[in-house]
Design an enzyme around this catalytic site. Structure first.
Site, mmCIF file in Angstrom:
data_model
loop_
_atom_site.group_PDB
_atom_site.id
_atom_site.type_symbol
_atom_site.label_atom_id
_atom_site.label_comp_id
_atom_site.label_asym_id
_atom_site.label_seq_id
_atom_site.Cartn_x
_atom_site.Cartn_y
_atom_site.Cartn_z
ATOM 1 N N ASN A 49 0.800 -1.232 0.000
ATOM 2 C CA ASN A 49 0.000 0.000 0.000
ATOM 3 C C ASN A 49 0.833 1.282 0.000
ATOM 4 O O ASN A 49 0.409 2.299 -0.549
ATOM 5 C CB ASN A 49 -1.045 -0.015 1.124
ATOM 6 C CG ASN A 49 -0.438 -0.106 2.488
ATOM 7 O OD1 ASN A 49 0.727 -0.453 2.640
ATOM 8 N ND2 ASN A 49 -1.226 0.192 3.508
ATOM 9 N N GLU A 96 4.723 -3.155 12.406
ATOM 10 C CA GLU A 96 3.633 -2.199 12.150
ATOM 11 C C GLU A 96 2.521 -3.021 11.538
ATOM 12 O O GLU A 96 2.569 -3.363 10.357
ATOM 13 C CB GLU A 96 4.097 -1.122 11.166
ATOM 14 C CG GLU A 96 5.165 -0.197 11.698
ATOM 15 C CD GLU A 96 4.686 0.675 12.835
ATOM 16 O OE1 GLU A 96 3.461 0.752 13.067
ATOM 17 O OE2 GLU A 96 5.536 1.262 13.506
ATOM 18 N N CYS A 133 -3.275 1.363 6.847
ATOM 19 C CA CYS A 133 -3.551 0.797 8.171
ATOM 20 C C CYS A 133 -4.048 1.870 9.127
ATOM 21 O O CYS A 133 -4.534 1.553 10.207
ATOM 22 C CB CYS A 133 -2.327 0.080 8.706
ATOM 23 S SG CYS A 133 -0.867 1.103 8.630
ATOM 24 N N GLU A 151 8.171 4.004 14.412
ATOM 25 C CA GLU A 151 8.927 4.473 13.250
ATOM 26 C C GLU A 151 8.795 5.992 13.179
ATOM 27 O O GLU A 151 7.688 6.521 13.263
ATOM 28 C CB GLU A 151 8.385 3.811 11.980
ATOM 29 C CG GLU A 151 8.593 2.292 12.014
ATOM 30 C CD GLU A 151 8.336 1.592 10.691
ATOM 31 O OE1 GLU A 151 7.362 1.940 10.012
ATOM 32 O OE2 GLU A 151 9.111 0.678 10.349
#
Ligand code: ADP
Length: 485
Positions: free
Chosen positions: A157, A255, A289, A463
């Site tokens: 994505n 993640e 997400c 991150e």
């Protein structure tokens, strides 16, 4: 179009500075989701190629770990400049394989560059400590050292920016990397190899392998040379990787999935909320997400919000991402469309009302209409499952407590959003939401300066922010004795 993009298009693995095919010569086709046509191929690699990539990274680490922070910072600055100098070509390649609008693709390349710049700066700030010693003749140092070879596995994505958050801190810390991009969108991943070459990052520092996810993943997890795995993708695969890497006790950062709630209270600025809702829902056609999965709207403003959101949704321009003015491209593949249809059918059966959209777009292929479903209920599937498509279910609530409880009723805890103008409520709700990231009166909050990451089954580690380099560094305590002081 392909010709313009092809400057960075590589159809080979990058191992130890060489562009090579899979041992078997097997390849995977890469498809343009807007046309269903083949763009090209990439190697279908397995364990052996992955092992060689890991060994090349380990060999490169021996000298790369001795470079200074300033040298690595300068490399990253060059990488940043190369990304921005080639923003258009890289964005076209991204749109071609991923489908998102060119505007979003350019934004993604800019975001990649921003992360790289951030880590260029953080490279020079990986401070240790000098700790007051309890012994008169000894001194205590705490130093930070690169963990070694890291492996990065990324999804389709955000095929460029998900790597920037991993390659950036890896280089900043002095680590070397083996990267596996998603098979649907490998070219934006391989482009990082071309860019690293162009700016003179030493051979073997960044290695890229495409192919069988299971085989590559298994070698990464089992190989003791890999000290850390950084993964962005589904919770299901994340759990698998955590389990498999236990045998070699690797560091992991994950993640994983999200189930973002978006709360709108009676006291909210509704127009602002709708604006934020459109971004938080339809960015990348709902395939992120941190995309809103569930809207919870207080009874007093429910009808008004649904009407305005439906209007705004219906106005979105759908089409091939490379076409001028397009705001929403196709979904990644047929499976994604079928999944979206299942969610809508399930909601309709349970009393949900499709206010706008609800079906495949007349353009055909994997284009889907932006969809708003009113009267959403907790028993509908999207209460618990990630939609990953352009469907906006809107639930009604009465009280703040009810809204927070509904928002938290999920095993996920990545991003959430809420709109309110009451300062007390802003703090109460912020503190009540069990999420790693909270957008208050904002629908788009990602930035390199802030730590991105989730709670609960949404993952481990962060991150970006000053936290983003932590997982790439080991801490070493040094006790220096016999000083005769
Ligand atoms: P998505 O649903 O977004 O495709 P996945 O978790 O399936 O999420 O994929 C994310 C990344 O993980 C991709 O690069 C994919 O190829 C990879 N992947 C999928 N299965 C495995 C596995 N068993 N081991 C390692 N990587 C995997």
């Amino acid at each position: 179009m392909l010709q313009k993009s092809s400057q960075f298009m590589r159809e080979a693995n990058l191992i130890g500075g060489e562009w090579v095919q899979a041992d078997s010569g097997a390849t995977i086709d890469v498809i343009n989701p807007a046309t269903g046509l083949k763009i090209g191929t990439v190697p279908k690699s397995g364990k052996a190629e992955t092992r060689r990539a890991i060994e090349a990274a380990a060999e490169a680490f021996a000298s790369f770990c001795k470079t200074t922070a300033l040298e690595r910072s300068k490399m990253l600055r060059k990488l940043h400049d190369a990304l921005m100098d080639n923003q258009d070509a890289l964005a076209e390649l991204l749109t071609l394989e991923q489908g998102k609008s060119l505007t979003e693709a350019k934004g993604e390349i800019a975001s990649s560059a921003a992360y790289v710049l951030w880590f260029a700066e953080e490279a020079r700030r990986a401070y240790g400590d000098v700790v007051p010693s309890p012994w008169g003749d000894r001194r205590i140092l705490v130093t930070r050292e690169p963990v070694g070879v890291i492996a990065a596995i990324t999804p389709w994505n955000f095929p460029s920016s998900m790597l920037s958050r991993k390659i950036g801190p890896a280089i900043a810390a002095g680590c070397t990397a083996v990267v596996k991009p998603a098979s649907q969108t490998p070219y934006s991943g391989l482009a990082w190899g071309a860019l690293c070459e162009e700016v003179g990052i030493p051979k073997g520092v960044v290695n890229i392998v495409t192919g069988s996810a299971g085989e590559i993943g298994d070698e990464i997890c089992a190989n003791p040379l890999v000290k850390k795995i950084t993964f962005t993708g589904s919770t299901e695969v994340g759990k698998l990787l955590i389990g498999k890497s236990a045998s070699t006790v690797k560091k992991v950062s994950m993640e994983l999935g999200g189930n973002a709630p978006f709360l709108v209270f009676d006291d909210a600025d509704i127009d602002r909320a709708v604006e934020g809702a459109v971004v938080a829902k339809y960015r990348n056609s709902g395939q992120t997400c941190v995309c809103t999965n569930r809207f919870f709207v207080q009874a007093g403003v429910y009808d008004r919000f649904v009407e305005k959101l439906a209007d705004a949704s219906a106005k979105l321009k759908i089409g091939p991402g490379l076409d001028e003015g397009v705001q929403q491209g196709p979904l990644i593949d047929d499976k994604a469309v079928e999944k979206v249809e299942e969610f809508i059918a399930d909601a309709s059966e349970k009393g949900g009302k499709v206010v706008t959209g609800g079906k495949r777009h007349e353009l055909g292929g994997t284009f889907f209409e932006p969809t708003v479903i009113a009267e959403a209920k907790p028993e509908m599937r999207f209460m618990k499952e990630e939609i990953f498509g352009p469907v906006a279910p809107v639930f009604r609530f009465e009280t703040e407590e009810e809204a927070v409880a509904l928002a938290n009723d999920t095993e996920f805890g990545l991003a959430c959003y809420f709109y309110s103008s009451d300062l007390g409520r802003v703090f109460r709700v912020t503190e009540g939401l069990k999420y790693g990231m909270v957008g208050v009166n904002e629908g788009l909050i990602t930035t390199p300066e802030a730590p991105f990451g989730g709670l609960k089954e949404s993952g481990l580690g962060r991150e970006g922010g000053h936290q983003g380099i932590e997982d790439y560094l080991d801490t070493k305590y040094v006790c220096i004795g016999g000083l005769g002081l």
